[in-house]
Design a protein around this motif. Structure first.
Motif, PDB file in Angstrom:
ATOM      1  N   ASP A  70       0.834  -1.205   0.000  1.00 16.78           N
ATOM      2  CA  ASP A  70       0.000   0.000   0.000  1.00 16.78           C
ATOM      3  C   ASP A  70       0.866   1.252   0.000  1.00 16.78           C
ATOM      4  OD1 ASP A  70      -2.371  -1.536   0.184  1.00 16.78           O
ATOM      5  OD2 ASP A  70      -2.120  -1.696   2.353  1.00 16.78           O
ATOM      6  N   GLU A  94      -1.096  -0.490  -8.992  1.00 14.96           N
ATOM      7  CA  GLU A  94      -1.694   0.761  -9.465  1.00 14.96           C
ATOM      8  C   GLU A  94      -2.090   1.696  -8.330  1.00 14.96           C
ATOM      9  OE1 GLU A  94      -5.249   0.143 -11.672  1.00 14.96           O
ATOM     10  OE2 GLU A  94      -6.094  -1.314 -10.277  1.00 14.96           O
ATOM     11  N   ASN A  95      -2.257   1.160  -7.127  1.00 21.46           N
ATOM     12  CA  ASN A  95      -2.662   2.005  -6.004  1.00 21.46           C
ATOM     13  C   ASN A  95      -1.562   2.219  -4.958  1.00 21.46           C
ATOM     14  OD1 ASN A  95      -5.395   2.334  -6.916  1.00 21.46           O
ATOM     15  ND2 ASN A  95      -5.785   0.223  -6.261  1.00 21.46           N
ATOM     16  N   THR A  96      -0.355   1.729  -5.245  1.00 23.86           N
ATOM     17  CA  THR A  96       0.750   1.888  -4.294  1.00 23.86           C
ATOM     18  C   THR A  96       1.178   3.350  -4.214  1.00 23.86           C
ATOM     19  OG1 THR A  96       1.552  -0.346  -4.773  1.00 23.86           O
ATOM     20  CG2 THR A  96       3.098   1.173  -3.708  1.00 23.86           C
ATOM     21  N   ILE A  97       1.185   3.895  -3.008  1.00 21.99           N
ATOM     22  CA  ILE A  97       1.661   5.257  -2.780  1.00 21.99           C
ATOM     23  C   ILE A  97       3.161   5.209  -2.529  1.00 21.99           C
ATOM     24  CG2 ILE A  97       1.480   7.306  -1.303  1.00 21.99           C
ATOM     25  CD1 ILE A  97      -1.370   6.356  -0.599  1.00 21.99           C
ATOM     26  N   TYR A 115       7.568   4.538 -12.672  1.00 26.42           N
ATOM     27  CA  TYR A 115       6.270   4.212 -12.074  1.00 26.42           C
ATOM     28  C   TYR A 115       5.218   5.311 -12.246  1.00 26.42           C
ATOM     29  CZ  TYR A 115       8.926   0.421  -9.994  1.00 26.42           C
ATOM     30  OH  TYR A 115       9.711  -0.692  -9.819  1.00 26.42           O
ATOM     31  N   ASN A 118       1.717   9.811 -10.733  1.00 23.84           N
ATOM     32  CA  ASN A 118       0.390   9.897 -10.118  1.00 23.84           C
ATOM     33  C   ASN A 118       0.361   9.482  -8.652  1.00 23.84           C
ATOM     34  OD1 ASN A 118      -0.739  10.866 -12.449  1.00 23.84           O
ATOM     35  ND2 ASN A 118      -1.583   8.906 -13.119  1.00 23.84           N
ATOM     36  N   ASN A 119       1.133   8.453  -8.305  1.00 18.93           N
ATOM     37  CA  ASN A 119       1.083   7.925  -6.941  1.00 18.93           C
ATOM     38  C   ASN A 119       2.273   8.351  -6.089  1.00 18.93           C
ATOM     39  OD1 ASN A 119      -1.287   6.700  -7.603  1.00 18.93           O
ATOM     40  ND2 ASN A 119      -0.486   4.626  -7.672  1.00 18.93           N
ATOM     41  N   ASP A 149       1.530  16.793  -1.652  1.00 13.93           N
ATOM     42  CA  ASP A 149       1.360  16.670  -3.098  1.00 13.93           C
ATOM     43  C   ASP A 149       2.325  17.570  -3.857  1.00 13.93           C
ATOM     44  OD1 ASP A 149      -1.301  15.001  -3.489  1.00 13.93           O
ATOM     45  OD2 ASP A 149      -1.590  16.316  -1.762  1.00 13.93           O
ATOM     46  N   SER A 156      -4.451  15.767  -1.169  1.00 17.41           N
ATOM     47  CA  SER A 156      -5.144  14.704  -1.900  1.00 17.41           C
ATOM     48  C   SER A 156      -5.553  13.579  -0.960  1.00 17.41           C
ATOM     49  CB  SER A 156      -4.237  14.157  -2.999  1.00 17.41           C
ATOM     50  OG  SER A 156      -3.136  13.471  -2.408  1.00 17.41           O
ATOM     51  N   LYS A 158      -4.549  10.594  -1.254  1.00 18.80           N
ATOM     52  CA  LYS A 158      -3.325   9.831  -0.973  1.00 18.80           C
ATOM     53  C   LYS A 158      -2.577  10.446   0.206  1.00 18.80           C
ATOM     54  CE  LYS A 158      -2.685   8.175  -5.710  1.00 18.80           C
ATOM     55  NZ  LYS A 158      -3.910   8.760  -6.266  1.00 18.80           N
TER      56      LYS A 158
END
Length: 305
Positions: A70, A94-97, A115, A118-119, A149, A156, A158
């Protein structure tokens, strides 16, 4: 978005410090230390210690297949970054921060080449006075991770997720909505502190007191202020004094990473600090004599290894 698993790449001071903290809070399998098999065997046989306590780490090799983490935190040095990026490919979904606790102002963009941006949240580690000798880390002040961010004035989902995770797990942190300025501010501090203490082969106490070393440090930092204005970041004397205040909280007996490199006769991150300042100085026609002196003196020290 809830963070449950966190992976670290790099068991230097920051990897040990924050990895050890989280390994005592979370289930062992939820904190992953990514390393190649040779390093894993060495860590297991010799142990890794944090303030005298043996770390109970969950090691994973780059080849091991698993669910993506995660949260992924890069704690390597800049010369090991590209190898680390390859090593964590099985940790990234795709969702790894992704957070980068590296020094300098370029690591996020380098990670983003592989990568995507975005994340990736921008991050600096500040306020810790950890000293690592071989496999043992000691510190008085844990410091904190400051993140946020890339775009200013937003928080955000995230960023909120990481803040919630650190809140629950007791990791000292701060959310900043102007991370570009924070990154440049930490860069300014590193340019002054890391290099000056390395040249004087001393410790934080050397530049916390009035004298030639502190004068050199501040002069090197002021060269970064001049460059930052040309880069649209606009560091100021106020920022300089903020970072000097951070510096004043550190143990006088502690040492920044570059001084530890010199002690161990390792090659340092001088290209990341003075090298970058000299590059920007040429780009903008700004004189950087103090960083030139620091660069030359550190290179001379390294040439005598």
């Amino acid at each position: 978005m809830e963070i449950k698993t966190v992976s670290f790449i790099g068991l230097g001071a920051l990897g040990i410090l924050f990895g050890h903290h989280l390994s005592k809070i979370l289930p062992k399998e939820n904190v992953r230390i990514i390393a190649d098999e040779n390093r894993i065997q060495k860590y297991k046989s010799e142990g890794v210690y944090c303030n005298g306590e043996r770390c109970n780490f969950n090691y994973m090799s780059p080849e091991e297949e698993c669910e993506p983490a995660d949260l992924l935190i890069f704690c390597v040095k800049i010369n090991g970054l590209r190898k680390a990026i390859e090593a964590v490919k099985n940790q990234v979904g795709e969702n790894t921060i992704i957070l980068s606790a590296l020094n300098g102002i370029t690591s996020e963009a380098i990670i983003g080449e592989t990568y995507g941006m975005n994340n990736i949240l921008y991050c600096v580690a500040q306020g810790m006075d950890a000293v690592k000798v071989d496999n043992k880390l000691a510190y008085d002040n844990m410091g904190m991770l400051v993140f946020g961010d890339k775009e200013p004035d937003i928080i955000s989902e995230k960023t909120k997720a990481v803040a919630d995770f650190f809140e629950i797990t007791g990791v000292p942190y701060q959310v900043d909505t102007n991370m570009s300025k924070r990154l440049w501010g930490k860069f300014m501090l590193n340019v002054g502190v890391n290099q000056t203490v390395a040249v004087y082969q001393s410790n934080y106490g050397e530049i916390q007191k009035e004298g030639l070393a502190r004068d050199m440090m501040i002069a090197a930092m002021k060269e970064v202020i001049a460059i930052s204005e040309k880069e649209g970041v606009y560091l100021s004397e106020e920022d300089l004094h903020y970072w000097l205040d951070v510096l004043s909280t550190l143990s006088p007996n502690g040492k920044p990473s570059m001084a530890q490199d010199v002690d161990a006769k390792r090659y340092s991150e001088v290209e990341l600090f003075a090298g970058t300042v000299l590059e920007y100085g040429k780009k903008h026609g700004i004189a950087t004599p103090v960083n030139q002196e620091l660069y030359d003196r550190i290179k001379k020290i390294e040439s005598e290894y």
